[in-house]
Design a protein around this motif. Structure first.
Motif, PDB file in Angstrom:
ATOM      1  N   PRO A 113       0.841  -1.521  -0.208  1.00 54.80           N
ATOM      2  CA  PRO A 113      -0.358  -0.064  -0.251  1.00 54.80           C
ATOM      3  C   PRO A 113       0.751   1.551   0.262  1.00 54.80           C
ATOM      4  O   PRO A 113       1.770   1.253   0.836  1.00 54.80           O
ATOM      5  CB  PRO A 113      -0.877  -0.055   0.921  1.00 54.80           C
ATOM      6  CG  PRO A 113      -0.606  -1.562   1.905  1.00 54.80           C
ATOM      7  CD  PRO A 113       0.370  -2.158   1.225  1.00 54.80           C
ATOM      8  N   GLU A 114       0.737   2.728  -0.458  1.00 52.82           N
ATOM      9  CA  GLU A 114       1.094   3.477  -0.428  1.00 52.82           C
ATOM     10  C   GLU A 114       1.362   4.364   1.128  1.00 52.82           C
ATOM     11  O   GLU A 114       0.488   4.701   1.734  1.00 52.82           O
ATOM     12  CB  GLU A 114       0.305   4.922  -1.712  1.00 52.82           C
ATOM     13  CG  GLU A 114       0.735   6.655  -1.869  1.00 52.82           C
ATOM     14  CD  GLU A 114       0.111   6.884  -2.293  1.00 52.82           C
ATOM     15  OE1 GLU A 114       0.337   7.409  -2.042  1.00 52.82           O
ATOM     16  OE2 GLU A 114      -1.031   6.592  -3.549  1.00 52.82           O
ATOM     17  N   ARG A 115       2.355   4.280   1.388  1.00 58.16           N
ATOM     18  CA  ARG A 115       2.472   5.229   2.404  1.00 58.16           C
ATOM     19  C   ARG A 115       1.526   6.430   2.290  1.00 58.16           C
ATOM     20  O   ARG A 115       1.847   7.208   1.834  1.00 58.16           O
ATOM     21  CB  ARG A 115       4.411   5.699   2.625  1.00 58.16           C
ATOM     22  CG  ARG A 115       4.834   5.537   4.231  1.00 58.16           C
ATOM     23  CD  ARG A 115       5.727   5.867   3.980  1.00 58.16           C
ATOM     24  NE  ARG A 115       6.183   6.724   5.600  1.00 58.16           N
ATOM     25  CZ  ARG A 115       7.266   6.360   5.751  1.00 58.16           C
ATOM     26  NH1 ARG A 115       7.840   5.967   5.127  1.00 58.16           N
ATOM     27  NH2 ARG A 115       7.400   7.189   7.110  1.00 58.16           N
ATOM     28  N   ARG A 116       0.521   6.632   3.493  1.00 56.25           N
ATOM     29  CA  ARG A 116       0.067   8.307   3.921  1.00 56.25           C
ATOM     30  C   ARG A 116       1.100   9.133   4.322  1.00 56.25           C
ATOM     31  O   ARG A 116       1.942   8.630   5.726  1.00 56.25           O
ATOM     32  CB  ARG A 116      -1.133   7.457   4.584  1.00 56.25           C
ATOM     33  CG  ARG A 116      -2.369   6.895   4.030  1.00 56.25           C
ATOM     34  CD  ARG A 116      -3.069   5.894   4.979  1.00 56.25           C
ATOM     35  NE  ARG A 116      -2.272   5.500   5.969  1.00 56.25           N
ATOM     36  CZ  ARG A 116      -2.457   4.412   6.305  1.00 56.25           C
ATOM     37  NH1 ARG A 116      -4.681   4.517   7.273  1.00 56.25           N
ATOM     38  NH2 ARG A 116      -2.285   4.442   7.663  1.00 56.25           N
ATOM     39  N   ALA A 147      -1.719  15.632   5.845  1.00 57.12           N
ATOM     40  CA  ALA A 147      -2.859  15.182   6.142  1.00 57.12           C
ATOM     41  C   ALA A 147      -3.917  13.958   5.247  1.00 57.12           C
ATOM     42  O   ALA A 147      -4.709  13.549   6.395  1.00 57.12           O
ATOM     43  CB  ALA A 147      -3.941  16.244   5.045  1.00 57.12           C
ATOM     44  N   ALA A 148      -3.439  13.396   4.842  1.00 61.49           N
ATOM     45  CA  ALA A 148      -4.091  11.693   4.818  1.00 61.49           C
ATOM     46  C   ALA A 148      -4.206  11.186   5.270  1.00 61.49           C
ATOM     47  O   ALA A 148      -4.382   9.956   6.187  1.00 61.49           O
ATOM     48  CB  ALA A 148      -3.593  11.802   3.476  1.00 61.49           C
ATOM     49  N   LEU A 149      -2.590  11.371   6.203  1.00 65.60           N
ATOM     50  CA  LEU A 149      -2.179  10.391   7.538  1.00 65.60           C
ATOM     51  C   LEU A 149      -2.868  10.397   8.780  1.00 65.60           C
ATOM     52  O   LEU A 149      -3.519   9.812   9.592  1.00 65.60           O
ATOM     53  CB  LEU A 149      -0.694   9.996   7.465  1.00 65.60           C
ATOM     54  CG  LEU A 149      -0.136   9.513   8.735  1.00 65.60           C
ATOM     55  CD1 LEU A 149      -1.437   7.807   8.757  1.00 65.60           C
ATOM     56  CD2 LEU A 149       1.252   9.289   9.139  1.00 65.60           C
ATOM     57  N   GLU A 150      -3.363  12.102   9.050  1.00 66.74           N
ATOM     58  CA  GLU A 150      -4.214  12.680  10.325  1.00 66.74           C
ATOM     59  C   GLU A 150      -5.699  11.679  10.023  1.00 66.74           C
ATOM     60  O   GLU A 150      -5.822  11.021  10.615  1.00 66.74           O
ATOM     61  CB  GLU A 150      -3.621  13.439  10.702  1.00 66.74           C
ATOM     62  CG  GLU A 150      -4.490  14.390  11.517  1.00 66.74           C
ATOM     63  CD  GLU A 150      -4.014  16.078  11.789  1.00 66.74           C
ATOM     64  OE1 GLU A 150      -4.832  16.333  12.125  1.00 66.74           O
ATOM     65  OE2 GLU A 150      -3.211  15.707  11.940  1.00 66.74           O
ATOM     66  N   LYS A 151      -6.093  12.214   8.721  1.00 67.12           N
ATOM     67  CA  LYS A 151      -7.584  11.678   8.374  1.00 67.12           C
ATOM     68  C   LYS A 151      -7.440  10.279   8.364  1.00 67.12           C
ATOM     69  O   LYS A 151      -8.284   9.816   9.619  1.00 67.12           O
ATOM     70  CB  LYS A 151      -8.007  12.270   7.280  1.00 67.12           C
ATOM     71  CG  LYS A 151      -9.569  11.508   6.525  1.00 67.12           C
ATOM     72  CD  LYS A 151      -9.880  11.596   5.570  1.00 67.12           C
ATOM     73  CE  LYS A 151     -11.102  11.884   4.865  1.00 67.12           C
ATOM     74  NZ  LYS A 151     -11.662  10.231   5.711  1.00 67.12           N
ATOM     75  N   ALA A 159      -5.646   1.213  12.213  1.00 70.18           N
ATOM     76  CA  ALA A 159      -4.807   2.580  11.237  1.00 70.18           C
ATOM     77  C   ALA A 159      -4.248   2.064  10.009  1.00 70.18           C
ATOM     78  O   ALA A 159      -4.293   2.113   9.261  1.00 70.18           O
ATOM     79  CB  ALA A 159      -4.828   3.925  11.371  1.00 70.18           C
ATOM     80  N   GLY A 160      -3.408   0.470  11.015  1.00 66.42           N
ATOM     81  CA  GLY A 160      -2.549   0.067  10.054  1.00 66.42           C
ATOM     82  C   GLY A 160      -1.311   1.032   9.961  1.00 66.42           C
ATOM     83  O   GLY A 160      -0.615   0.990   9.206  1.00 66.42           O
TER      84      GLY A 160
END
Length: 186
Positions: A2-5, A8-12, A39-40
């Motif tokens: 999976p693409e690393r977040r 803002a995308a990670l926080e969401k 959240a993985g």
């Protein structure tokens, strides 16, 4: 892989996982480790942003309320603006209000907050805009606007939702506005 977040995308993703954990298991069984797993991600990623579960819960509630922000109505009259805002909250927030109150009872006990403290942030700015417009139109005078009076219709709406766990009938919303709230402004 999976693409690393990031950012803002990670926080969401973390806040969404936190909300899912709260609604699935309640505050009593809510742990930072459970959010990390859901959240993985890894513990340092979560702890860098929120050092403890109380701060994470507060951030999660703020996040959920911001995602479901209600537009501030502008109907031309305070009565209709307040009723429109209450009707929108009634139509869109019953589940969230109920979940927050039921699932977060332990949070409120531990932190000394109330459901109103967290939920107030969702309508504070909208309500202030409504009252400022009503003052500008000459419908009301600012000296009648205490914070308690401004929050009253929304507090009564929340009370009705929490005592029935259901949307409030429109005639009750009108009664709150017409027989309780508006007379206090005169």
């Amino acid at each position: 892989m999976p693409e690393r977040r990031r950012g803002a995308a990670l926080e969401k993703a973390l806040l969404d996982a936190s909300w899912e954990e709260l609604t699935a298991n309640g505050y009593a069984r809510f742990t930072m480790d459970a959010v990390v797993k859901r959240a993985g991600t890894s513990p340092p990623v979560l702890y860098r942003r929120w050092p403890d579960r109380d701060e994470l819960v507060r951030a999660t509630i703020t996040h959920v309320l911001q995602q479901n922000r209600v537009d501030t109505p502008d109907t031309g009259s305070l009565r209709e603006d307040v009723l429109t805002l209450m009707r929108t909250i009634n139509a869109t927030r019953v589940e969230a209000i109920t979940l927050m109150s039921v699932h977060l009872a332990g949070y409120h006990q531990e932190t000394g907050t109330s459901p109103g403290d967290l939920l107030a942030a969702g309508h504070e700015k909208s309500a202030d805009v409504l009252f400022d417009r009503a003052v500008d139109r000459g419908e009301i005078t600012p000296e009648h606007l205490s914070e308690r009076i401004k929050s009253l219709p929304f507090d009564l709406l929340r009370h009705e939702i929490l005592t029935t766990f259901a949307p409030v009938p429109d005639h009750i919303l009108e009664e709150i506005v017409d027989t309780i709230f508006l007379p206090l402004l005169r």
